[in-house]
Motif scaffolding. Sequence first.
Motif, PDB file in Angstrom:
ATOM      1  N   GLY A  72     -82.441 -16.610 -23.292  1.00 38.31           N
ATOM      2  CA  GLY A  72     -83.707 -17.293 -22.977  1.00 38.31           C
ATOM      3  C   GLY A  72     -84.524 -17.183 -23.121  1.00 38.31           C
ATOM      4  O   GLY A  72     -85.030 -17.911 -23.319  1.00 38.31           O
ATOM      5  N   LEU A  73     -85.001 -16.058 -24.007  1.00 42.56           N
ATOM      6  CA  LEU A  73     -86.428 -15.645 -24.311  1.00 42.56           C
ATOM      7  C   LEU A  73     -86.029 -17.055 -25.903  1.00 42.56           C
ATOM      8  O   LEU A  73     -87.085 -17.915 -26.199  1.00 42.56           O
ATOM      9  CB  LEU A  73     -87.320 -14.177 -24.519  1.00 42.56           C
ATOM     10  N   ALA A  74     -85.668 -16.530 -26.401  1.00 43.04           N
ATOM     11  CA  ALA A  74     -85.016 -17.238 -27.550  1.00 43.04           C
ATOM     12  C   ALA A  74     -85.014 -18.707 -27.772  1.00 43.04           C
ATOM     13  O   ALA A  74     -85.643 -19.711 -28.390  1.00 43.04           O
ATOM     14  CB  ALA A  74     -83.848 -16.747 -28.769  1.00 43.04           C
ATOM     15  N   ALA A  75     -84.194 -19.623 -26.394  1.00 46.78           N
ATOM     16  CA  ALA A  75     -83.748 -20.986 -26.275  1.00 46.78           C
ATOM     17  C   ALA A  75     -85.283 -21.242 -25.810  1.00 46.78           C
ATOM     18  O   ALA A  75     -86.207 -21.817 -26.519  1.00 46.78           O
ATOM     19  CB  ALA A  75     -82.833 -20.757 -25.732  1.00 46.78           C
ATOM     20  N   ALA A  76     -86.389 -20.660 -24.911  1.00 46.10           N
ATOM     21  CA  ALA A  76     -87.193 -21.148 -24.316  1.00 46.10           C
ATOM     22  C   ALA A  76     -88.157 -21.194 -25.736  1.00 46.10           C
ATOM     23  O   ALA A  76     -89.486 -22.462 -25.740  1.00 46.10           O
ATOM     24  CB  ALA A  76     -87.851 -20.378 -23.477  1.00 46.10           C
ATOM     25  N   TRP A  77     -88.577 -20.609 -26.661  1.00 44.41           N
ATOM     26  CA  TRP A  77     -89.593 -20.003 -26.823  1.00 44.41           C
ATOM     27  C   TRP A  77     -89.055 -21.525 -28.245  1.00 44.41           C
ATOM     28  O   TRP A  77     -90.097 -22.309 -29.015  1.00 44.41           O
ATOM     29  CB  TRP A  77     -89.181 -18.588 -28.300  1.00 44.41           C
ATOM     30  N   PRO A 155     -89.881 -24.802 -18.210  1.00 41.96           N
ATOM     31  CA  PRO A 155     -91.086 -25.144 -17.714  1.00 41.96           C
ATOM     32  C   PRO A 155     -92.300 -24.727 -17.569  1.00 41.96           C
ATOM     33  O   PRO A 155     -93.276 -24.769 -17.592  1.00 41.96           O
ATOM     34  CB  PRO A 155     -90.579 -25.471 -17.004  1.00 41.96           C
ATOM     35  N   LEU A 156     -92.175 -22.847 -17.782  1.00 42.32           N
ATOM     36  CA  LEU A 156     -93.432 -21.629 -18.004  1.00 42.32           C
ATOM     37  C   LEU A 156     -93.574 -21.790 -19.182  1.00 42.32           C
ATOM     38  O   LEU A 156     -95.439 -22.110 -19.575  1.00 42.32           O
ATOM     39  CB  LEU A 156     -92.794 -20.877 -17.350  1.00 42.32           C
ATOM     40  N   MET A 157     -93.377 -21.729 -19.814  1.00 38.97           N
ATOM     41  CA  MET A 157     -93.528 -21.902 -21.533  1.00 38.97           C
ATOM     42  C   MET A 157     -94.417 -23.067 -21.659  1.00 38.97           C
ATOM     43  O   MET A 157     -95.791 -23.444 -22.287  1.00 38.97           O
ATOM     44  CB  MET A 157     -92.928 -22.006 -22.655  1.00 38.97           C
ATOM     45  N   ALA A 159     -95.563 -25.207 -19.650  1.00 36.33           N
ATOM     46  CA  ALA A 159     -96.991 -24.976 -18.842  1.00 36.33           C
ATOM     47  C   ALA A 159     -98.126 -24.310 -19.424  1.00 36.33           C
ATOM     48  O   ALA A 159     -99.745 -25.029 -19.209  1.00 36.33           O
ATOM     49  CB  ALA A 159     -96.639 -25.001 -17.173  1.00 36.33           C
ATOM     50  N   GLN A 160     -98.224 -23.138 -20.088  1.00 37.56           N
ATOM     51  CA  GLN A 160     -99.033 -22.445 -20.280  1.00 37.56           C
ATOM     52  C   GLN A 160     -99.027 -22.863 -21.902  1.00 37.56           C
ATOM     53  O   GLN A 160    -100.290 -22.455 -22.038  1.00 37.56           O
ATOM     54  CB  GLN A 160     -98.066 -20.573 -20.499  1.00 37.56           C
ATOM     55  N   GLY A 161     -98.515 -23.410 -22.488  1.00 34.83           N
ATOM     56  CA  GLY A 161     -99.276 -24.302 -23.912  1.00 34.83           C
ATOM     57  C   GLY A 161     -98.802 -22.974 -24.753  1.00 34.83           C
ATOM     58  O   GLY A 161     -97.785 -22.115 -24.373  1.00 34.83           O
ATOM     59  N   SER A 162     -98.802 -23.320 -25.538  1.00 36.30           N
ATOM     60  CA  SER A 162     -99.299 -22.380 -27.349  1.00 36.30           C
ATOM     61  C   SER A 162     -99.487 -21.286 -27.297  1.00 36.30           C
ATOM     62  O   SER A 162     -99.984 -20.124 -28.212  1.00 36.30           O
ATOM     63  CB  SER A 162     -99.101 -24.133 -28.189  1.00 36.30           C
ATOM     64  N   ASP A 163    -100.646 -21.216 -26.592  1.00 36.85           N
ATOM     65  CA  ASP A 163    -102.077 -19.491 -26.659  1.00 36.85           C
ATOM     66  C   ASP A 163    -100.974 -18.792 -26.495  1.00 36.85           C
ATOM     67  O   ASP A 163     -99.753 -18.421 -25.901  1.00 36.85           O
ATOM     68  CB  ASP A 163    -102.698 -20.074 -25.633  1.00 36.85           C
ATOM     69  N   ALA A 164    -100.226 -17.864 -27.841  1.00 34.67           N
ATOM     70  CA  ALA A 164     -99.718 -17.429 -28.376  1.00 34.67           C
ATOM     71  C   ALA A 164    -100.182 -16.054 -27.089  1.00 34.67           C
ATOM     72  O   ALA A 164     -99.189 -14.891 -26.476  1.00 34.67           O
ATOM     73  CB  ALA A 164    -100.164 -16.093 -29.539  1.00 34.67           C
TER      74      ALA A 164
ATOM     75  N   PRO B   9     -87.150 -20.227 -36.859  1.00 38.04           N
ATOM     76  CA  PRO B   9     -85.043 -19.924 -37.965  1.00 38.04           C
ATOM     77  C   PRO B   9     -84.999 -18.579 -36.483  1.00 38.04           C
ATOM     78  O   PRO B   9     -83.942 -19.610 -36.213  1.00 38.04           O
ATOM     79  CB  PRO B   9     -85.912 -20.196 -38.857  1.00 38.04           C
ATOM     80  N   LEU B  10     -85.733 -17.994 -36.523  1.00 36.98           N
ATOM     81  CA  LEU B  10     -85.022 -17.251 -36.005  1.00 36.98           C
ATOM     82  C   LEU B  10     -84.185 -17.362 -34.448  1.00 36.98           C
ATOM     83  O   LEU B  10     -83.012 -17.259 -34.150  1.00 36.98           O
ATOM     84  CB  LEU B  10     -85.541 -15.809 -35.555  1.00 36.98           C
ATOM     85  N   SER B  11     -85.006 -17.552 -34.019  1.00 37.67           N
ATOM     86  CA  SER B  11     -84.735 -18.160 -31.992  1.00 37.67           C
ATOM     87  C   SER B  11     -83.918 -19.501 -31.704  1.00 37.67           C
ATOM     88  O   SER B  11     -83.217 -19.537 -31.342  1.00 37.67           O
ATOM     89  CB  SER B  11     -86.045 -18.535 -31.241  1.00 37.67           C
ATOM     90  N   PHE B  12     -84.119 -20.244 -32.956  1.00 36.12           N
ATOM     91  CA  PHE B  12     -83.285 -21.526 -33.197  1.00 36.12           C
ATOM     92  C   PHE B  12     -81.812 -20.926 -33.564  1.00 36.12           C
ATOM     93  O   PHE B  12     -81.031 -21.078 -32.484  1.00 36.12           O
ATOM     94  CB  PHE B  12     -83.953 -22.715 -33.719  1.00 36.12           C
TER      95      PHE B  12
END
Lengths: 194, 278, 357
Positions: A72-77, A155-157, A159-164, B9-12
């Motif tokens: 889930g984390l990888a995909a959302a990212w 959707p959560l990510m 909405a939060q935008g790219s701010d690390a 690359p990693l996450s994808f």
Amino acid sequence: MNTKTYKPLLIFSAFLFLTLFLLLPLLIIFIGAFSQGFEVFWYSITEPAARHAIFLTLLVVVVTVPLHTLFGLAAAWALTKYRFRGRQLLITLIEIPFAVSPVIAGLVFIILYGVNGFFGEWLLANNLQIIFAVPGIILATMFVTLPFIARELIPLMEAQGSDAEEASLTLGAGGFRTFYHVTLPAIKWGFFTE
Amino acid sequence: MKRTLPGFPLSFGFMMFYMSFIVFIPLIALVWYTMGIGWEAFWNAISDPRVFAALRLSFSASLIAALINGVFGLLIAWVLVRYDFFGKRIMDGMIDLPFALPTAVAGIALTSLYAENGWIGSLLAPLGIQVAFTPIGVTIALTFIGLPFVVRMVEPVLRSLDQETEEAAGLLGASPFTIFKTVLFPLLTPAILAGMTLAFARALGEYGSVVFIAGNIPMQTEIVPLLIMNKLEQFDYAGATAIATVMLALSFILLLGANILQWWLSRNLGQKAVDSSR
Amino acid sequence: MSITITGITKEFGKTEVLKNINLTVKEGELLALLGPSGSGKTTLLRMIAGLEHASKGDIFFDGNNVTNVNAKDRNVGFVFQHYALFSHMKVKDNIAYGLRVKKKKDRPTKPQIESKVNELLELVKLDGLGERYPSQLSGGQKQRVALARSLAIEPSVLLLDEPFGALDAQVRKELRRWLRTLHKQTGVTTVFVTHDQEEALDVADQVIVLNGGEIIQEGTPSHIYDSPNSPFMYRFLGNANELKGTATKEGISIGGVTLTSEEPHADGDNVVSYVRPHEISLAHTSGNDHHLEVEITKTHPVGPIVFIEAKRLDGDREQIEIELTKGAYDNLSIKIGDMMYARVERFGTFQANEYMI
């Protein structure tokens, strides 16, 4: 703004809807479970078959949840922080297991791993059993619950935008939340497959 | 556009690897198998009016359930995020129960509730409304199992919205309704749609809770997963896979459409909302 | 439009964040509400906007009581610290928003709105950026869009909540000056909140200092700076040396010297005098005046100013801070370890118990 005016009305509607669709069914289940007395209830959840079911459920959860969380984390990212062709297609593919009935999922796994399936002979030769065994249950559960975390995080990510920093906050909060969300459905499927 | 962030690359890669095993291979296997049965057998299996009826019921009941959940999910999320009231925690905890409950149990509960002699069914019967063993019953079961999606999708987004934006709109003279329509709704739309899409998808595949309340009358209250189950029980694997493939293809097209719409709306709706309020 | 506030009190639960506030903002004035965080300044501003409601008291716009008027009907322009732009709308749609949501009979026509938007874009120096989305703008540009958006409805009052708080120093200074010019151009009664005393003194016509929900002092920037009325004000407006002493018939006795003071203090009272670092001068020789003997312990030149730390050789042997211009410092050729005489040019004295706030 002045949404306070509508507050009682909105809260009332929410409660009414939930009563009709959730509360009353739950009440019926509760009454049903205890209608024959507490002892019958206790006996039925402690008999060996039920204990085995509960154990199996927990096993499935332990295997599925960490893997799905990672996914889930990888995909959302990958899907929210970058824009690329086929993004919507991938999101749809993540959702597909939901739309695919557990019935179809079962069918697919029989096609793949059953005695007459694609990998059937190879599995038989190596003395591995997937269908009608624990690996089959885990596989089917993983298939059916795949969308849960990923689809919640996206959707959560977004909405939060790219701010690390915000994103990592989201992950912290989201991780817990999704654990909770994926745990419950996994438990449910454990019961179901049993 | 935002490729400066690390980890693509990693996450994808991990995502694709994982999905290959869990999703791609099984689905390709299904399609492969269907192709193996030949065009004629495929056509024979799906041209049955009973299949048409089941498809129509599955898709329409799922769609209606998703719409109901869209409206009430938004309402519940709003109430949970924006108001404090007695019973809020209970409400919050209750939302997830459709996920936690074995669906068969839910099905039995809903059936006894909406059957002619049930608590609600007996109230509706004098009005001539029959719920259990009709498409209405199917829709209710599907609404039940999809309920948490919209709520849980919209909630975090609503919470993360800056309330100053709404205040700004209010100070510029917008009424609460206008603020909702032009400022909040556009920002929430992607989450609402995502929730509805999931509720819809989940409803399409649902089996356990529906079989009891539906009554499973062929041509009337028989849903697709049940039809597939019937075929399987008769060892008609070819028929089952053919229907499954059609179901899969239709769901895929619909979900893809919904996702593209969602993506498009999240870019354009704000502008449209303001324009249409003129 | 003038703003009058009478007897405003605000309680959140048991804490009083505003205590009986009375103030007036004159038509066309540029007023700063200055105070540390938690002083109640933002709450007060939000009350003027109608975003918060007072527990007690009234607010008047041009003599009309608006206490119970809805925020959306007050016709105020409000600029938020974090801009609060509509992220899903283009810059021009952000600016046009207030005009588009007007009731049909009050709403300008499409071309009128467009020309108004262009006019405002020009005013805030963002010509050509109307088609962008807020996410494509810098912080300073976003804040200017927010300002243009609030001006579009031709507000009778403009309110700004820490408008430059989220921006970096350089942009802050530019926007500050620009806000002054803009205020001159539009003449709208303006109230802005800030915790930065330099900003308040630089931009405003009139400053009100709040602390703990109360007005501590009000006046023009120069009045506020020249005659702080309390130890709090001395500390809040920048650095100040605190010199403990006693009041005598001749003045204030600090260590070995007596400073002449016109302020009335009872004979024998314990007092504290506050002296700003740049209101002390140094000399190598003692003159007729009352000079404190000090030893230079540290010098630290920063551009045109030299920060000096010195230790008093009398009384409490406390460290004091002195700021000299580079020129004065060079003329005196000060070295660490020098014994010098410090002359207090200007100071304020308060009862020692007032010091405990």
